[in-house]
Motif scaffolding. Structure first.
Motif, PDB file in Angstrom:
ATOM      1  N   THR A 169      20.967   6.527  -0.919  1.00 61.38           N
ATOM      2  CA  THR A 169      20.602   7.910  -0.591  1.00 61.38           C
ATOM      3  C   THR A 169      19.787   7.984   0.693  1.00 61.38           C
ATOM      4  OG1 THR A 169      20.560   8.503  -2.942  1.00 61.38           O
ATOM      5  CG2 THR A 169      19.370   9.946  -1.429  1.00 61.38           C
ATOM      6  N   PHE A 170      18.905   7.004   0.895  1.00 62.14           N
ATOM      7  CA  PHE A 170      18.015   7.014   2.052  1.00 62.14           C
ATOM      8  C   PHE A 170      18.567   6.259   3.253  1.00 62.14           C
ATOM      9  CE2 PHE A 170      14.472   7.128  -1.317  1.00 62.14           C
ATOM     10  CZ  PHE A 170      14.496   8.526  -1.351  1.00 62.14           C
ATOM     11  N   LYS A 171      19.827   5.917   3.235  1.00 61.32           N
ATOM     12  CA  LYS A 171      20.408   5.064   4.273  1.00 61.32           C
ATOM     13  C   LYS A 171      20.144   5.604   5.672  1.00 61.32           C
ATOM     14  CE  LYS A 171      24.724   2.835   5.703  1.00 61.32           C
ATOM     15  NZ  LYS A 171      26.188   2.660   5.415  1.00 61.32           N
ATOM     16  N   SER A 172      20.245   6.905   5.850  1.00 62.97           N
ATOM     17  CA  SER A 172      20.067   7.499   7.177  1.00 62.97           C
ATOM     18  C   SER A 172      18.629   7.371   7.683  1.00 62.97           C
ATOM     19  CB  SER A 172      20.470   8.978   7.152  1.00 62.97           C
ATOM     20  OG  SER A 172      19.637   9.719   6.285  1.00 62.97           O
ATOM     21  N   LEU A 173      17.679   7.072   6.787  1.00 65.96           N
ATOM     22  CA  LEU A 173      16.279   6.925   7.167  1.00 65.96           C
ATOM     23  C   LEU A 173      15.901   5.469   7.410  1.00 65.96           C
ATOM     24  CD1 LEU A 173      14.685   9.449   4.637  1.00 65.96           C
ATOM     25  CD2 LEU A 173      15.356   9.852   7.016  1.00 65.96           C
ATOM     26  N   ASP A 174      16.875   4.566   7.297  1.00 66.23           N
ATOM     27  CA  ASP A 174      16.658   3.143   7.527  1.00 66.23           C
ATOM     28  C   ASP A 174      15.480   2.608   6.702  1.00 66.23           C
ATOM     29  OD1 ASP A 174      17.041   0.617   8.613  1.00 66.23           O
ATOM     30  OD2 ASP A 174      15.752   0.999  10.338  1.00 66.23           O
ATOM     31  N   PRO A 175      15.557   2.698   5.372  1.00 61.91           N
ATOM     32  CA  PRO A 175      14.439   2.263   4.531  1.00 61.91           C
ATOM     33  C   PRO A 175      14.236   0.754   4.545  1.00 61.91           C
ATOM     34  CG  PRO A 175      16.355   2.711   3.182  1.00 61.91           C
ATOM     35  CD  PRO A 175      16.712   3.156   4.582  1.00 61.91           C
ATOM     36  N   LYS A 176      12.992   0.345   4.342  1.00 59.76           N
ATOM     37  CA  LYS A 176      12.650  -1.064   4.174  1.00 59.76           C
ATOM     38  C   LYS A 176      12.644  -1.344   2.667  1.00 59.76           C
ATOM     39  CE  LYS A 176      11.968  -0.614   8.526  1.00 59.76           C
ATOM     40  NZ  LYS A 176      13.056  -0.942   9.473  1.00 59.76           N
ATOM     41  N   VAL A 177      13.555  -2.192   2.230  1.00 63.70           N
ATOM     42  CA  VAL A 177      13.863  -2.283   0.807  1.00 63.70           C
ATOM     43  C   VAL A 177      13.370  -3.583   0.185  1.00 63.70           C
ATOM     44  CG1 VAL A 177      15.726  -2.220  -0.906  1.00 63.70           C
ATOM     45  CG2 VAL A 177      15.918  -0.884   1.200  1.00 63.70           C
ATOM     46  N   GLY A 178      12.776  -3.459  -1.009  1.00 65.94           N
ATOM     47  CA  GLY A 178      12.533  -4.612  -1.858  1.00 65.94           C
ATOM     48  C   GLY A 178      11.291  -5.429  -1.586  1.00 65.94           C
ATOM     49  N   GLY A 179      10.493  -5.070  -0.588  1.00 63.33           N
ATOM     50  CA  GLY A 179       9.284  -5.829  -0.314  1.00 63.33           C
ATOM     51  C   GLY A 179       8.231  -5.619  -1.391  1.00 63.33           C
ATOM     52  N   LEU A 180       7.304  -6.555  -1.484  1.00 66.17           N
ATOM     53  CA  LEU A 180       6.242  -6.467  -2.482  1.00 66.17           C
ATOM     54  C   LEU A 180       5.180  -5.463  -2.040  1.00 66.17           C
ATOM     55  CD1 LEU A 180       5.137  -7.596  -5.153  1.00 66.17           C
ATOM     56  CD2 LEU A 180       3.977  -9.376  -3.819  1.00 66.17           C
ATOM     57  N   LEU A 181       4.827  -4.564  -2.949  1.00 68.51           N
ATOM     58  CA  LEU A 181       3.807  -3.542  -2.710  1.00 68.51           C
ATOM     59  C   LEU A 181       2.545  -3.927  -3.470  1.00 68.51           C
ATOM     60  CD1 LEU A 181       2.770  -0.728  -1.817  1.00 68.51           C
ATOM     61  CD2 LEU A 181       4.010   0.239  -3.765  1.00 68.51           C
ATOM     62  N   TYR A 182       1.461  -4.083  -2.734  1.00 71.33           N
ATOM     63  CA  TYR A 182       0.167  -4.401  -3.356  1.00 71.33           C
ATOM     64  C   TYR A 182      -0.573  -3.105  -3.661  1.00 71.33           C
ATOM     65  CZ  TYR A 182      -4.766  -5.713  -3.625  1.00 71.33           C
ATOM     66  OH  TYR A 182      -6.070  -5.845  -4.012  1.00 71.33           O
ATOM     67  N   SER A 183      -1.091  -3.007  -4.885  1.00 69.77           N
ATOM     68  CA  SER A 183      -1.773  -1.791  -5.314  1.00 69.77           C
ATOM     69  C   SER A 183      -3.238  -2.119  -5.609  1.00 69.77           C
ATOM     70  CB  SER A 183      -1.089  -1.224  -6.566  1.00 69.77           C
ATOM     71  OG  SER A 183      -1.344   0.145  -6.710  1.00 69.77           O
ATOM     72  N   THR A 184      -4.138  -1.481  -4.891  1.00 67.61           N
ATOM     73  CA  THR A 184      -5.563  -1.806  -4.953  1.00 67.61           C
ATOM     74  C   THR A 184      -6.354  -0.729  -5.688  1.00 67.61           C
ATOM     75  OG1 THR A 184      -7.506  -2.314  -3.601  1.00 67.61           O
ATOM     76  CG2 THR A 184      -5.955  -0.701  -2.720  1.00 67.61           C
ATOM     77  N   GLU A 185      -7.588  -1.079  -6.049  1.00 63.60           N
ATOM     78  CA  GLU A 185      -8.475  -0.128  -6.723  1.00 63.60           C
ATOM     79  C   GLU A 185      -9.280   0.712  -5.730  1.00 63.60           C
ATOM     80  OE1 GLU A 185      -8.750   0.488  -9.885  1.00 63.60           O
ATOM     81  OE2 GLU A 185      -7.706  -1.178 -10.870  1.00 63.60           O
ATOM     82  N   LYS A 186      -9.335   0.273  -4.482  1.00 68.18           N
ATOM     83  CA  LYS A 186     -10.151   0.971  -3.488  1.00 68.18           C
ATOM     84  C   LYS A 186      -9.455   0.939  -2.134  1.00 68.18           C
ATOM     85  CE  LYS A 186     -12.870  -3.206  -2.606  1.00 68.18           C
ATOM     86  NZ  LYS A 186     -14.218  -3.803  -2.566  1.00 68.18           N
ATOM     87  N   PRO A 187      -9.831   1.812  -1.223  1.00 68.62           N
ATOM     88  CA  PRO A 187      -9.201   1.828   0.101  1.00 68.62           C
ATOM     89  C   PRO A 187      -9.363   0.501   0.834  1.00 68.62           C
ATOM     90  CG  PRO A 187     -10.490   3.820  -0.248  1.00 68.62           C
ATOM     91  CD  PRO A 187     -10.826   2.902  -1.382  1.00 68.62           C
ATOM     92  N   VAL A 188      -8.396   0.212   1.708  1.00 70.87           N
ATOM     93  CA  VAL A 188      -8.438  -0.996   2.534  1.00 70.87           C
ATOM     94  C   VAL A 188      -8.459  -0.534   3.998  1.00 70.87           C
ATOM     95  CG1 VAL A 188      -7.320  -3.185   3.074  1.00 70.87           C
ATOM     96  CG2 VAL A 188      -7.082  -2.203   0.778  1.00 70.87           C
ATOM     97  N   PRO A 189      -9.653  -0.272   4.542  1.00 69.70           N
ATOM     98  CA  PRO A 189      -9.726   0.367   5.866  1.00 69.70           C
ATOM     99  C   PRO A 189      -9.645  -0.575   7.056  1.00 69.70           C
ATOM    100  CG  PRO A 189     -11.916   0.191   4.926  1.00 69.70           C
ATOM    101  CD  PRO A 189     -10.968  -0.355   3.898  1.00 69.70           C
ATOM    102  N   LEU A 190      -9.952  -1.856   6.869  1.00 69.64           N
ATOM    103  CA  LEU A 190     -10.080  -2.757   8.015  1.00 69.64           C
ATOM    104  C   LEU A 190      -8.860  -3.654   8.181  1.00 69.64           C
ATOM    105  CD1 LEU A 190     -13.807  -3.853   7.640  1.00 69.64           C
ATOM    106  CD2 LEU A 190     -12.863  -1.961   8.991  1.00 69.64           C
TER     107      LEU A 190
END
Length: 227
Positions: free
Chosen positions: A100-121
């Motif tokens: 569905t998102f082919k026209s937007l050239d998605p980056k697929v399947g990479g690992l997403l890290y989910s944190t408890e707090k912002p990572v500003p640096l």
């Protein structure tokens, strides 16, 4: 198929033309709580009660991979949290979204890290990249994935990059914005008075944020046409 879309910020929900809170449009259910794992978990459980059998974590994310640029669309079902708990989902739903998102050239399947707090640096992003080998970071997806895993339903994260891996976020960006996405103008004024040099990077971040939202709106339009 009943899709449940979880967003942290009202602006992210509006990419689907939805208001904050809970709403329903045909086979689509939407929940907007606030930023963070706890709020995302509550929203995900609420959508389970509505009979959703696929949860979608929707919104913006930060880049950990130096190859990712502002506006890149991330589509993945692989998430890891602070405790190194990893959630992987292999489903036809992910493959359908990628098409569905082919026209937007998605980056697929990479690992997403989910944190408890912002990572500003940038140095923090580099450390997380080395530790978890993740490509991007957000604050909600792991909690949503855990709910989906426990309920034995599908999970997909659709996130748009808002800041690069080498970008330090201005202090005003993390201290002046509340979990519900609203601005604490007194705190913002205080931060800008103490360090007016933050103005330019803050404006740049705001422009990046609205650019990411535009990409998410395009993705939402494509998604609604196909499902």
């Amino acid at each position: 198929m009943r899709f449940g879309v979880i967003t942290a910020m009202p602006a992210e929900a509006r990419t689907f033309n939805c208001d904050s809170g809970y709403s329903e449009q045909n086979s689509w259910h939407f929940a907007t709580g606030s930023a963070g794992q706890k709020n995302a978990r509550l929203s995900a459980k609420r959508l389970l009660e509505q009979g959703c059998d696929c949860l979608i974590s929707w919104g913006v994310a930060g880049a950990l991979d130096p190859q990712l640029a502002v506006g890149d669309l991330i589509v993945t079902s692989a998430v890891i949290n602070d405790r190194s708990e990893r959630f992987n989902f292999d489903s036809d739903d992910l493959k359908s979204l990628v098409k569905t998102f082919k026209s937007l050239d998605p980056k697929v399947g990479g690992l997403l890290y989910s944190t408890e707090k912002p990572v500003p640096l940038a140095i923090e992003k580099q450390e997380l990249r080395e530790k978890f080998h993740a490509e991007s970071v957000d604050m909600e997806s792991a909690a949503i994935a855990k709910v989906a895993c426990d309920a034995q339903i599908n999970f997909i994260a659709v996130r748009c990059i808002v800041d690069r891996s080498d970008c330090d976020l201005p202090v005003a960006a993390t201290s002046s914005f509340k979990d519900n996405g609203k601005v604490d103008f007194f705190q913002l004024f205080k931060e800008m008075t103490q360090n007016p040099l933050q103005l330019v990077p803050l404006i740049r971040l705001g422009l990046n944020y609205y650019s990411a939202l535009r990409h998410l709106r395009k993705a939402a339009t494509l998604l609604r046409r196909c499902f």
